[in-house]
Structures are given as structure tokens and as C-alpha cells.
Design a protein around this motif. Structure first.
Motif, PDB file in Angstrom:
ATOM      1  N   LYS A  61      41.048  24.121  27.562  1.00  0.00           N
ATOM      2  CA  LYS A  61      39.693  24.127  26.656  1.00  0.00           C
ATOM      3  C   LYS A  61      39.825  23.517  25.397  1.00  0.00           C
ATOM      4  O   LYS A  61      41.024  23.892  24.733  1.00  0.00           O
ATOM      5  CB  LYS A  61      39.045  25.567  26.679  1.00  0.00           C
ATOM      6  CG  LYS A  61      38.747  26.055  27.965  1.00  0.00           C
ATOM      7  CD  LYS A  61      38.182  27.567  27.925  1.00  0.00           C
ATOM      8  CE  LYS A  61      36.935  27.455  27.111  1.00  0.00           C
ATOM      9  NZ  LYS A  61      36.506  29.296  26.994  1.00  0.00           N
ATOM     10  N   TRP A  62      38.887  22.674  24.892  1.00  0.00           N
ATOM     11  CA  TRP A  62      39.002  22.238  23.511  1.00  0.00           C
ATOM     12  C   TRP A  62      37.756  22.989  22.778  1.00  0.00           C
ATOM     13  O   TRP A  62      36.745  22.731  23.354  1.00  0.00           O
ATOM     14  CB  TRP A  62      38.639  20.838  23.452  1.00  0.00           C
ATOM     15  CG  TRP A  62      39.097  20.421  21.854  1.00  0.00           C
ATOM     16  CD1 TRP A  62      37.945  19.818  21.178  1.00  0.00           C
ATOM     17  CD2 TRP A  62      40.177  19.987  21.250  1.00  0.00           C
ATOM     18  NE1 TRP A  62      38.303  19.619  19.921  1.00  0.00           N
ATOM     19  CE2 TRP A  62      39.746  19.630  19.804  1.00  0.00           C
ATOM     20  CE3 TRP A  62      41.391  20.268  21.510  1.00  0.00           C
ATOM     21  CZ2 TRP A  62      40.519  19.375  18.880  1.00  0.00           C
ATOM     22  CZ3 TRP A  62      42.517  19.910  20.376  1.00  0.00           C
ATOM     23  CH2 TRP A  62      42.059  19.442  19.280  1.00  0.00           C
ATOM     24  N   LYS A  63      38.035  23.984  21.850  1.00  0.00           N
ATOM     25  CA  LYS A  63      37.115  24.824  21.389  1.00  0.00           C
ATOM     26  C   LYS A  63      36.543  25.493  22.521  1.00  0.00           C
ATOM     27  O   LYS A  63      37.404  26.437  23.176  1.00  0.00           O
ATOM     28  CB  LYS A  63      36.111  23.916  20.600  1.00  0.00           C
ATOM     29  CG  LYS A  63      36.599  23.314  19.238  1.00  0.00           C
ATOM     30  CD  LYS A  63      35.282  22.473  18.748  1.00  0.00           C
ATOM     31  CE  LYS A  63      35.983  21.653  17.282  1.00  0.00           C
ATOM     32  NZ  LYS A  63      35.028  20.838  16.720  1.00  0.00           N
ATOM     33  N   ASN A  64      35.367  25.389  22.876  1.00  0.00           N
ATOM     34  CA  ASN A  64      34.544  26.173  23.932  1.00  0.00           C
ATOM     35  C   ASN A  64      34.273  25.599  25.060  1.00  0.00           C
ATOM     36  O   ASN A  64      33.674  26.056  26.077  1.00  0.00           O
ATOM     37  CB  ASN A  64      33.553  27.006  23.446  1.00  0.00           C
ATOM     38  CG  ASN A  64      33.684  28.070  22.512  1.00  0.00           C
ATOM     39  OD1 ASN A  64      34.508  28.638  22.642  1.00  0.00           O
ATOM     40  ND2 ASN A  64      32.939  28.086  21.597  1.00  0.00           N
ATOM     41  N   GLU A  65      34.912  24.001  25.379  1.00  0.00           N
ATOM     42  CA  GLU A  65      34.708  23.075  26.150  1.00  0.00           C
ATOM     43  C   GLU A  65      35.770  23.140  27.198  1.00  0.00           C
ATOM     44  O   GLU A  65      36.901  22.731  26.706  1.00  0.00           O
ATOM     45  CB  GLU A  65      33.953  21.887  25.919  1.00  0.00           C
ATOM     46  CG  GLU A  65      33.773  21.010  26.979  1.00  0.00           C
ATOM     47  CD  GLU A  65      33.277  19.425  26.353  1.00  0.00           C
ATOM     48  OE1 GLU A  65      32.898  18.672  27.386  1.00  0.00           O
ATOM     49  OE2 GLU A  65      33.419  19.294  25.141  1.00  0.00           O
ATOM     50  N   ARG A  66      35.600  23.262  28.595  1.00  0.00           N
ATOM     51  CA  ARG A  66      36.630  23.361  29.439  1.00  0.00           C
ATOM     52  C   ARG A  66      36.751  21.891  29.858  1.00  0.00           C
ATOM     53  O   ARG A  66      35.794  21.258  30.371  1.00  0.00           O
ATOM     54  CB  ARG A  66      36.460  24.022  30.623  1.00  0.00           C
ATOM     55  CG  ARG A  66      37.336  23.873  31.725  1.00  0.00           C
ATOM     56  CD  ARG A  66      37.740  25.102  32.617  1.00  0.00           C
ATOM     57  NE  ARG A  66      38.181  26.419  31.695  1.00  0.00           N
ATOM     58  CZ  ARG A  66      39.309  26.702  31.569  1.00  0.00           C
ATOM     59  NH1 ARG A  66      40.228  25.724  31.465  1.00  0.00           N
ATOM     60  NH2 ARG A  66      39.512  27.633  30.640  1.00  0.00           N
ATOM     61  N   LEU A  67      38.029  21.368  29.777  1.00  0.00           N
ATOM     62  CA  LEU A  67      38.354  19.857  29.904  1.00  0.00           C
ATOM     63  C   LEU A  67      39.233  19.748  31.299  1.00  0.00           C
ATOM     64  O   LEU A  67      39.113  18.806  32.119  1.00  0.00           O
ATOM     65  CB  LEU A  67      38.904  18.976  28.827  1.00  0.00           C
ATOM     66  CG  LEU A  67      38.143  19.186  27.681  1.00  0.00           C
ATOM     67  CD1 LEU A  67      38.915  18.317  26.447  1.00  0.00           C
ATOM     68  CD2 LEU A  67      36.756  18.703  27.731  1.00  0.00           C
ATOM     69  N   ILE A  68      40.037  20.592  31.420  1.00  0.00           N
ATOM     70  CA  ILE A  68      41.158  20.917  32.523  1.00  0.00           C
ATOM     71  C   ILE A  68      41.127  22.084  33.083  1.00  0.00           C
ATOM     72  O   ILE A  68      40.982  23.062  32.290  1.00  0.00           O
ATOM     73  CB  ILE A  68      42.375  20.529  32.198  1.00  0.00           C
ATOM     74  CG1 ILE A  68      42.637  19.267  31.268  1.00  0.00           C
ATOM     75  CG2 ILE A  68      43.484  20.375  33.247  1.00  0.00           C
ATOM     76  CD1 ILE A  68      43.585  18.910  30.475  1.00  0.00           C
ATOM     77  N   SER A  69      41.051  22.416  34.456  1.00  0.00           N
ATOM     78  CA  SER A  69      41.043  23.752  34.920  1.00  0.00           C
ATOM     79  C   SER A  69      42.354  24.460  34.552  1.00  0.00           C
ATOM     80  O   SER A  69      43.407  23.899  34.544  1.00  0.00           O
ATOM     81  CB  SER A  69      40.828  23.749  36.490  1.00  0.00           C
ATOM     82  OG  SER A  69      41.881  22.903  37.145  1.00  0.00           O
ATOM     83  N   GLY A 106      45.071  15.678  37.634  1.00  0.00           N
ATOM     84  CA  GLY A 106      44.571  16.807  37.498  1.00  0.00           C
ATOM     85  C   GLY A 106      43.040  16.815  37.454  1.00  0.00           C
ATOM     86  O   GLY A 106      42.401  17.690  38.200  1.00  0.00           O
ATOM     87  N   LEU A 107      42.539  15.940  36.497  1.00  0.00           N
ATOM     88  CA  LEU A 107      41.299  15.687  36.764  1.00  0.00           C
ATOM     89  C   LEU A 107      40.547  15.311  37.807  1.00  0.00           C
ATOM     90  O   LEU A 107      39.378  15.793  38.291  1.00  0.00           O
ATOM     91  CB  LEU A 107      40.838  14.562  35.341  1.00  0.00           C
ATOM     92  CG  LEU A 107      41.196  15.113  34.058  1.00  0.00           C
ATOM     93  CD1 LEU A 107      40.964  13.955  33.226  1.00  0.00           C
ATOM     94  CD2 LEU A 107      40.353  16.155  33.410  1.00  0.00           C
TER      95      LEU A 107
END
Length: 382
Positions: free
Chosen positions: A294-302, A126-127
Motif C-alpha cells: 500500500k502507498w498511503k491508504n491505496e493498495r497497489l499490490i496484494s 504480481g499485478l
């Protein structure tokens, strides 16, 4: 008009606050615990679920080398090829909005997690798609990996999606494992299995670690770095995971990329290796998916990837991109939401995502055929 305008602002503000309801624990901090009553959860019913998990420990040996060999004894040529570890007892966590509302056993203990590893491996794909390293999972893998792994009239038809949905029918041998000897049919013998024509890619799902390891090998080559490093940099460090998890490959699974020797990891542990991890780090991974990447407000995976990963495949309605789906099929948990999806591994290792109840449930060493009953008990608490 002004009143409506400010009412809308207030409403959007409320929605934003609702979006931030989830709690995300800091690295190495004690995970915040809340009483089930804070969420109107039936305390007694939740306790019944925990008691059930503790009373139904996986029946295989705690010496996982013994459990593995016993469970896969009918596979020709099967042997331990990578690291194993003696396991602990039943353990788990139930998170509501990120807060611990129930836990049992040693949640910090690092144990093998077997095919739960597949859901981590899927996320590496996915990444790769999110970053444009792979244009689309429907692309042919042979357009990216040209070393012979996807040559021939059959293997050349295989797409990334086929590998992710375990319906590729890839034919060959990798790291000493032969595709036809991995989880063979109940009937027939070596000649029947070995000489059978491979099925058309995309036609039939076959749970097969050799083919999953071909995906890990292929992702290692397109990322041009070991998968544990990608996982650490892109996911585990970002979700404040501990430093205790490890992702192993088989002892001899080395490949050369850009003049460097790299270990190609496995997507499971039925010959050893895979991800060794604690229940707490598994829960962090689950929280990332509960919060739509998202972890907190940071998107890591779409969000697009999570949607693709949890879309039923054509040959198996209960399987997406290495996530099990609670759709009405052979693996449906009766009475529970069809929107539930989960990672599952040998010996009763599970990460369950239940968006409708804002739940992440992690179990370690629960008798696998009891997980549906366990989840029904969890559900009864709501």
C-alpha cells in the motif's frame, strides 16, 4: 460492558494510528529528514554504517560498459546489446518509518540498477495475477504464450513460477542471447555447455538473464503493452516517483502485438539496458513493499502476492520471486533477521526491506561482498 466497549474502540483507534505511522513523501518534495534520536537509534553506530558504505565503493570501473565487459568476459558471444551509462559514486538512504535518518552521495542521480530490475519485473507478474490476467503463477506459460517460445517436450513444462524463481531451465535463444551461454559453469567449454541436456523445470536455480528476458517478453504479450508503461501507470505514478527513471530493452528487442511494435525490456543489465533509476525512486519502491503493498491508504499490490514473492523456492531457500531472502542458506547475513528480503544488482545496488525495524535501506555502488557487513552495522544502530 460500556467501559470494555470504549476501551476496544480506543485500542482499535490506536492500532489504526499505528498503521499510519509511515511517512510517504509527495512528488518532487524534499524528503523529510528526522534525527536518529527520534527513533532511539544510535547516532554514532549509524554514522559508522554510512562511513563504511562510502569507504567501500564498488571496485569496478565507473564506466559501466567497461565494468560489464570485464565482469562477463568468460561468456561466449557476450556483448553490449542495450544502453549503458557511466555511474556516479556511492550513494544511499536509510529510512525509518519512511523518514530519512541517514543518506549519502547523490540520491537523485539516475544510474543503472542491473538486477534490481528483476524485482520490478516480478511485480509486473504480481499485478497480472492480482488483476486476473494470469490466473495463477503455477499455470503453464505455454497456455498463455503460444508463438513457439514454450513449445517442445521441455519448455512446455515451464510455469510462471519457474520463470519467477529462475529455475525454469528454459532452452533457446532470445534477442541474440543463448540460454546456455549466459553465465556458464566454471568448468567445461562451449561444446559441453551447448550440448548439456536442460535440467528439469523447478529442480535447480540458475541465474540467467536470457530466461529472465523470456519472462519480460511473456509478460509484455499477456499485458499487451510495454512493461515500462505498466510500471508507470500501476506503480510509479501512484507512489509519486520522479519522471527521471527509464526501463530499457536491447536495441533489437522489438515484438509485434495487436499490429503495434513494442520494445520488450530486460530484467537486468549485464548486456546493457534494464531500469535506470535514482536512489530516491528505489526507496519509494521499497516503501511500497515495507507497507505490504500500500502507498498511503491505496493498495497497489496484494499482500498475497508479497507473501508469494518472498516465500523460499524449493531449490534455493534464499530466493523467492526475484527477491533475495535472508534465510539460513548460502546468502544468509549472519546475525540479521531471517525476515529481511532484498533486491540486488551488479555493482552493489540494493533495496533492503526490514519489517521488524520498519526500515528501507538503499545502497548504490557498495562493494557487493561488503553488504552483509554493512547491514550488520546498520542493525547495530538499533
Amino acid at each position: 460492558m460500556k467501559l470494555r466497549f470504549f476501551t476496544l474502540i480506543a485500542l482499535f483507534g490506536f492500532l489504526n494510528l499505528q498503521g499510519q505511522e509511515y511517512y510517504f513523501p509527495e512528488r518532487n518534495a524534499d524528503w523529510e529528514v528526522k534525527s536518529p534520536k527520534n527513533f532511539k537509534i544510535k547516532d554514532g553506530a549509524l554514522k559508522d554504517a554510512v562511513d563504511f558504505a562510502e569507504a567501500n565503493e564498488y571496485s569496478g570501473s565507473r564506466d559501466l560498459r567497461i565494468a560489464i565487459i570485464k565482469n562477463f568476459e568468460k561468456e561466449p558471444f557476450h556483448k553490449i546489446l542495450g544502453p549503458t551509462k557511466k555511474r556516479g559514486g556511492p550513494a544511499g538512504m536509510i529510512l525509518k518509518n519512511g523518514y530519512v535518518v541517514a543518506q549519502w552521495g547523490d540520491t537523485k542521480r539516475v544510474d543503472m540498477t542491473f538486477s534490481v530490475t528483476k524485482s520490478f519485473l516480478s511485480t509486473m507478474a504480481g499485478l497480472a495475477e492480482d488483476e486476473g490476467i494470469i490466473s495463477d503463477t503455477k499455470n503453464l506459460v505455454g497456455d498463455y504464450i503460444w508463438d513457439g517460445t514454450f513449445d517442445g517436450s521441455h519448455n512446455s513444462k515451464i510455469t510462471w513460477e519457474h520463470l519467477l524463481q529462475q529455475n525454469s531451465a528454459w532452452s533457446g535463444e532470445l534477442w541474440g542471447g543463448k540460454d546456455w551461454a549466459d553465465r556458464p559453469p566454471s568448468e567445461g567449454g562451449i561444446d559441453d555447455w551447448k550440448l548439456a541436456a536442460p535440467k528439469e523445470p523447478g529442480a535447480v536455480m540458475e541465474y540467467n538473464d536470457v530466461r529472465v528476458n523470456v519472462l519480460a517478453y511473456s509478460l509484455t504479450h499477456v499485458w499487451r503493452k510495454p512493461m515500462p508503461l505498466v510500471l508507470k501507470e500501476k506503480i510509479m505514478d501512484k507512489i509519486d516517483a520522479s519522471s527521471t527513471w527509464r526501463w530499457f530493452g536491447y536495441d533489437d528487442a522489438w515484438t509485434e502485438i495487436d499490429g503495434l511494435q513494442m520494445k520488450s525490456v530486460t530484467g537486468g543489465g549485464h548486456s546493457g539496458a534494464g531500469i535506470f533509476i535514482s536512489a530516491e525512486d528505489m526507496a519509494r519502491f521499497g516503501m511500497l513493499f515495507l507497507n505490504d503493498g500500500k502507498w498511503k491508504n491505496e493498495r497497489l499490490i496484494s499482500e498475497n502476492w508479497i507473501k508469494k514473492a518472498t516465500t523460499p523456492s524449493t531449490p534455493n531457500v534464499n530466493y523467492g520471486y526475484m527477491w533475495w531472502l535472508n534465510k539460513k542458506g548460502a546468502r544468509h547475513w549472519e546475525g540479521l533477521s531471517e525476515n529481511i528480503y532484498y533486491a540486488a544488482g551488479f555493482g552493489g545496488n540494493f533495496i533492503v526491506i526490514d519489517k521488524e525495524h520498519d526500515l528501507v535501506v538503499v545502497t548504490r555502488w557498495l562493494e557487493p561482498d561488503k553488504v552483509g557487513e554493512f547491514m550488520a552495522k546498520v542493525n547495530a544502530a538499533f
